[in-house]
Structures are given as structure tokens and as C-alpha cells.
Design a protein around this motif. Structure first.
Motif, PDB file in Angstrom:
ATOM      1  N   ARG A  93       0.837  -1.207   0.000  1.00 58.92           N
ATOM      2  CA  ARG A  93       0.000   0.000   0.000  1.00 58.92           C
ATOM      3  C   ARG A  93       0.867   1.251   0.000  1.00 58.92           C
ATOM      4  NH1 ARG A  93      -2.660  -3.322   3.739  1.00 58.92           N
ATOM      5  NH2 ARG A  93      -1.850  -2.151   5.522  1.00 58.92           N
ATOM      6  N   GLN A  94       1.965   1.193   0.722  1.00 53.69           N
ATOM      7  CA  GLN A  94       2.842   2.356   0.806  1.00 53.69           C
ATOM      8  C   GLN A  94       3.492   2.678  -0.535  1.00 53.69           C
ATOM      9  OE1 GLN A  94       3.145   4.343   3.392  1.00 53.69           O
ATOM     10  NE2 GLN A  94       4.651   5.681   2.420  1.00 53.69           N
ATOM     11  N   LEU A  95       3.770   1.655  -1.338  1.00 55.23           N
ATOM     12  CA  LEU A  95       4.381   1.880  -2.647  1.00 55.23           C
ATOM     13  C   LEU A  95       3.555   2.818  -3.516  1.00 55.23           C
ATOM     14  CD1 LEU A  95       5.698  -1.684  -3.580  1.00 55.23           C
ATOM     15  CD2 LEU A  95       7.091   0.398  -3.420  1.00 55.23           C
ATOM     16  N   ALA A  96       2.242   2.777  -3.328  1.00 56.44           N
ATOM     17  CA  ALA A  96       1.354   3.598  -4.151  1.00 56.44           C
ATOM     18  C   ALA A  96       1.507   5.091  -3.868  1.00 56.44           C
ATOM     19  CB  ALA A  96      -0.094   3.175  -3.945  1.00 56.44           C
ATOM     20  N   ALA A  97       2.164   5.446  -2.780  1.00 62.31           N
ATOM     21  CA  ALA A  97       2.369   6.855  -2.432  1.00 62.31           C
ATOM     22  C   ALA A  97       3.850   7.217  -2.432  1.00 62.31           C
ATOM     23  CB  ALA A  97       1.757   7.149  -1.063  1.00 62.31           C
ATOM     24  N   THR A  98       4.635   6.486  -3.238  1.00 64.53           N
ATOM     25  CA  THR A  98       6.087   6.596  -3.170  1.00 64.53           C
ATOM     26  C   THR A  98       6.679   6.981  -4.518  1.00 64.53           C
ATOM     27  OG1 THR A  98       6.224   4.960  -1.393  1.00 64.53           O
ATOM     28  CG2 THR A  98       8.214   5.280  -2.704  1.00 64.53           C
ATOM     29  N   TYR A  99       7.752   7.758  -4.478  1.00 63.38           N
ATOM     30  CA  TYR A  99       8.552   8.023  -5.665  1.00 63.38           C
ATOM     31  C   TYR A  99       9.637   6.947  -5.778  1.00 63.38           C
ATOM     32  CZ  TYR A  99       6.504  12.710  -6.023  1.00 63.38           C
ATOM     33  OH  TYR A  99       5.642  13.764  -6.166  1.00 63.38           O
ATOM     34  N   ALA A 100      10.143   6.751  -6.974  1.00 65.00           N
ATOM     35  CA  ALA A 100      11.233   5.803  -7.179  1.00 65.00           C
ATOM     36  C   ALA A 100      12.315   6.451  -8.017  1.00 65.00           C
ATOM     37  CB  ALA A 100      10.737   4.531  -7.861  1.00 65.00           C
ATOM     38  N   ALA A 101      13.562   6.340  -7.566  1.00 68.27           N
ATOM     39  CA  ALA A 101      14.705   6.837  -8.321  1.00 68.27           C
ATOM     40  C   ALA A 101      15.072   5.817  -9.392  1.00 68.27           C
ATOM     41  CB  ALA A 101      15.896   7.065  -7.393  1.00 68.27           C
TER      42      ALA A 101
END
Length: 235
Positions: A133-141
Motif C-alpha cells: 500500500r505504501q508503494l502507491a504513495a512513493t517516488y522511485a529513483a
């Protein structure tokens, strides 16, 4: 690569990050081919309950995309060792999740014909379903050779993240920023809760929860670019 864009995905490294990344890609429709054993098999199995546990060479043999989610100090040696043993395959995608490294660390695999990608979700992993669930609110380099950068960006999106391109030469500075934010925040919270515990406050973490979250949210808002006011509608 399959014509429908779905990949056979293998995970090397079953700590807190690898199984979650694998589960997120499975949720996007990719097929998990196997994973290596982890230090906490109960947690890894809870995230990937039906994925076979294999040795790393067999994971590579079965996979079109290999996720390397291993400790930073181990990453170069693992990439080189698998290359020297002839396990990387021509055209195979290899993606690592470490903040500090770009694609140079994957050169031994690339020299064997593999396609190097670096995707680091900027979050602290627990190794549980909460992370999905947290991945959905995360940026990725994201760092990758220009011709395959869209592939790395697409994989980041399939994880649920918003991809931000970080140049190879900027990965060290990026990792410093990530470490500063995470370690400083953790140390400050530990220091503050320790003080409260010392004066008899029960559940100091819960006591500070709203304060810390609201303060961090406010600081992040101040650090974000301001959105200019829109002109009034003209009738």
C-alpha cells in the motif's frame, strides 16, 4: 520478453525489499519464477507464499527479469560472481533496488548481454503487506541506459511508484539525501521518546505520533514548490 509484455520475474534477496517488490510486480500481472532464501523465511513466505525457493543460478535461468534486492556491500560481488559463472543471459533484464548504486555496478552482467536497470523506491520497507500500500504513495529513483529508460520507468509505475530519473553520477548524492532523511528522523524520534519515557510518559511513541507526523508533513510542504495561484475565471 513475452509479446504481451508480461515477464517471468525472479527475486535474488529475500529480505524486507525483494519479496515486496516481487509481490508488487506479480500484482501487475507478471509471473514469479522463484526467489532465493532469506534470513526471515516466515516473513518472505507470507508475502510470496507459492513462489519456489531456489539457488540464485536457477532463479536467473528461469527469469526474464531478475530483481537484485541484496545488501549494498554484497551487490557488486554477487553481480560479478554470477557473471564469472556464466549465469547472466543475453537480453535478460536485471534490476537492483539499492539507493547508492546506478547501473555501473551491473556492468559485469551487462557485459554478458543483460540489460541493467536501477530502481529504488524511496521508502522504508517493513517486509510486510503494508509496504504494498505504501508503494502507491512513493517516488522511485530510476537510472538506466537511455534506450531502455522507458522500461525502468514502466517497471517503477507497475510497482505503484512515480519514477524520477536520477543520473548515474548523482546516485551518491541521492543516497546521501535518503540516508540523511531516514537516519536523522529515526534518531530524533528515539531521542525524544527516550526523554519522555524517562519522565514516566507511557507509550511515548504514540504520544509523539501526531506531533511528528504533522511536523514532517509541514516541513515537506514547505520544501515543495509552491503552486501559483490560478487567475480568476473571466466571464
Amino acid at each position: 520478453m513475452r509479446r504481451d509484455g508480461r515477464l517471468g520475474v525472479g527475486v535474488v534477496g529475500s529480505g524486507r525489499v525483494g519479496p515486496v517488490v516481487g509481490a508488487a510486480l506479480a500484482g501487475a500481472g507478471h509471473a514469479l519464477t522463484g526467489r532465493t532464501a532469506g534470513s526471515d523465511e516466515e516473513r518472505a513466505s507470507a508475502i510470496l507464499p507459492e513462489v519456489p525457493v531456489l539457488e540464485a543460478p536457477e532463479v536467473l535461468r528461469r527469469s526474464e527479469l531478475v530483481i537484485l534486492a541484496v545488501p549494498r556491500a554484497d551487490l557488486p560481488g554477487i553481480v560479478r560472481g554470477l557473471a564469472d559463472a556464466g549465469h547472466w543471459q543475453m537480453g535478460q533484464l536485471v534490476l537492483h533496488t539499492d539507493a547508492a548504486h546506478g547501473i555501473e555496478v551491473l556492468r559485469p552482467a551487462a557485459e554478458k548481454g543483460a540489460i541493467p536497470l536501477a530502481v529504488h523506491p524511496a521508502m522504508t520497507f517493513t517486509g510486510t503487506s503494508i509496504d504494498l500500500r505504501q508503494l502507491a504513495a512513493t517516488y522511485a529513483a530510476v537510472t538506466a541506459p537511455a534506450p531502455v529508460l522507458p522500461i525502468a520507468q514502466a517497471l517503477a509505475v507497475e510497482l505503484g511508484c512515480e519514477p524520477i530519473v536520477i543520473d548515474e553520477e548523482d546516485r551518491a548524492a541521492y543516497a546521501e539525501a535518503i540516508a540523511t532523511a531516514s537516519e536523522f528522523s529515526r534518531q530524533i524520534v528515539q531521542q525524544a521518546t527516550g526523554i519522555l519515557r524517562g519522565i514516566g510518559v507511557e507509550n511515548p511513541g504514540g504520544f509523539l505520533s501526531s506531533l511528528v507526523r504533522s511536523t514532517v508533513d509541514h516541513a515537506l510542504a514547505e520544501a515543495s514548490p509552491a503552486i501559483p495561484d490560478l487567475p480568476p475565471d473571466l466571464d
